[in-house]
Design an enzyme around this catalytic site. Sequence first.
Site, PDB file in Angstrom:
ATOM      1  N   THR A 164       0.857  -1.179   0.000  1.00  0.00           N
ATOM      2  CA  THR A 164       0.000   0.000   0.000  1.00  0.00           C
ATOM      3  C   THR A 164       0.900   1.239   0.000  1.00  0.00           C
ATOM      4  O   THR A 164       1.996   1.193   0.546  1.00  0.00           O
ATOM      5  CB  THR A 164      -0.816  -0.040   1.309  1.00  0.00           C
ATOM      6  OG1 THR A 164      -1.789  -1.054   1.204  1.00  0.00           O
ATOM      7  CG2 THR A 164      -1.483   1.268   1.639  1.00  0.00           C
ATOM      8  N   VAL A 193     -12.597  -5.424   1.918  1.00  0.00           N
ATOM      9  CA  VAL A 193     -12.060  -4.073   2.086  1.00  0.00           C
ATOM     10  C   VAL A 193     -11.262  -4.068   3.383  1.00  0.00           C
ATOM     11  O   VAL A 193     -11.717  -4.602   4.400  1.00  0.00           O
ATOM     12  CB  VAL A 193     -13.195  -3.023   2.164  1.00  0.00           C
ATOM     13  CG1 VAL A 193     -12.620  -1.643   2.417  1.00  0.00           C
ATOM     14  CG2 VAL A 193     -14.014  -3.018   0.884  1.00  0.00           C
ATOM     15  N   GLY A 194     -10.063  -3.480   3.359  1.00  0.00           N
ATOM     16  CA  GLY A 194      -9.227  -3.429   4.567  1.00  0.00           C
ATOM     17  C   GLY A 194      -9.367  -2.109   5.297  1.00  0.00           C
ATOM     18  O   GLY A 194     -10.428  -1.479   5.309  1.00  0.00           O
ATOM     19  N   THR A 215      -0.243   1.039   7.202  1.00  0.00           N
ATOM     20  CA  THR A 215      -0.101   0.007   6.162  1.00  0.00           C
ATOM     21  C   THR A 215       0.095  -1.338   6.852  1.00  0.00           C
ATOM     22  O   THR A 215       0.636  -1.393   7.953  1.00  0.00           O
ATOM     23  CB  THR A 215       1.094   0.290   5.229  1.00  0.00           C
ATOM     24  OG1 THR A 215       1.311  -0.874   4.394  1.00  0.00           O
ATOM     25  CG2 THR A 215       2.377   0.583   5.980  1.00  0.00           C
ATOM     26  N   GLY A 216      -0.340  -2.391   6.210  1.00  0.00           N
ATOM     27  CA  GLY A 216      -0.183  -3.728   6.799  1.00  0.00           C
ATOM     28  C   GLY A 216      -1.505  -4.468   6.806  1.00  0.00           C
ATOM     29  O   GLY A 216      -2.375  -4.203   5.969  1.00  0.00           O
ATOM     30  N   GLY A 218      -4.892  -5.069   7.185  1.00  0.00           N
ATOM     31  CA  GLY A 218      -6.050  -4.231   7.458  1.00  0.00           C
ATOM     32  C   GLY A 218      -7.012  -4.837   8.467  1.00  0.00           C
ATOM     33  O   GLY A 218      -7.627  -4.120   9.273  1.00  0.00           O
TER      34      GLY A 218
END
Length: 297
Positions: A164, A193-194, A215-216, A218
């Site tokens: 991301t 969806v994260g 980031t990572g 979700g």
Amino acid sequence: MSEKPQLIVHGGAGDIPDSLLDPFRAGCRRAVEEGYRILDSGGSAEDAVEAAIRVMEDDEAFDAGKGSHLNQDGFVSMDAGFMEGAHLNVGAVAGLRDIANPILVARRIMESEHTFLIGEGAARFAEAHGIARCNPEDLIVPREREIWQARRQTLRLATPYGDTVGAIARDVRGHLAAGVSTGGRQFAVPGRVGDVPCVGSGFYADDAVGAAVSTGEGEHIVRIVMAKRAVDHLAAGMHPQQAAEEVIAYLAQRVGGRAGIIVMDRLGRMGCAYNTLRMGRAWWEEGRIEVRVNRED
Ligand code: ASP
């Protein structure tokens, strides 16, 4: 009043393979170059964030725009979020399949009466605001097609690496903006969806306090509302580095998550922490661009 502008970007946290280290470094550097040029000439934090993220969306090394991961159906499904810290306006979008730069859509949504649009409706909104659709196949790169073919055998949500992209900017007026864009996770279930379009989890910005972008994984990040937690730490007086380290430690201890975060306070001081193998990130410091991917860089 003229403040010192500041910019930090990330290209994702995860098990970034050796083969992508140089492209990550180059892409993060270019993103800071583009974004900082705008800030340096008096441009807005929003314009700098948009420019920095577009660079990384267009760069197929990253899981955003072209080069996004493919879901189980073999398509990209992209999410993005944008927030500005003066009026706390938010724009979020999820499930885009045929827009090359989802960050543009998130920004247009932020500037409209809406806050969160998804799927086909979001794509129609984008078209109505002058953002062209593309052929979904144009966003698929050979690397991701090969990973998808291999994953079809296992049917699992995989996280070999997360990349991301995100950015936080502070302009000469001391105004903050934060943005984030992603192709999500490899071989995700369609409709997944994260954290990225979830305000407070994937991103947050408040001129009075600071901003953060996550980031990572979700699925873990949303459970601790990670970006807002970091900004709350700034409000309580923590340095951005301390705030970043605390939220990553809390994520690991409380929900067993793996992620990274960039944080900036209202003065432009910055922090970054991650508990993944690597995290691509770059920022402006003392007249030059610093770029890191490994801990030991
Ligand atoms: N946070 C993103 C998501 O869960 C993925 C990532 O940052 O690697 O969709």
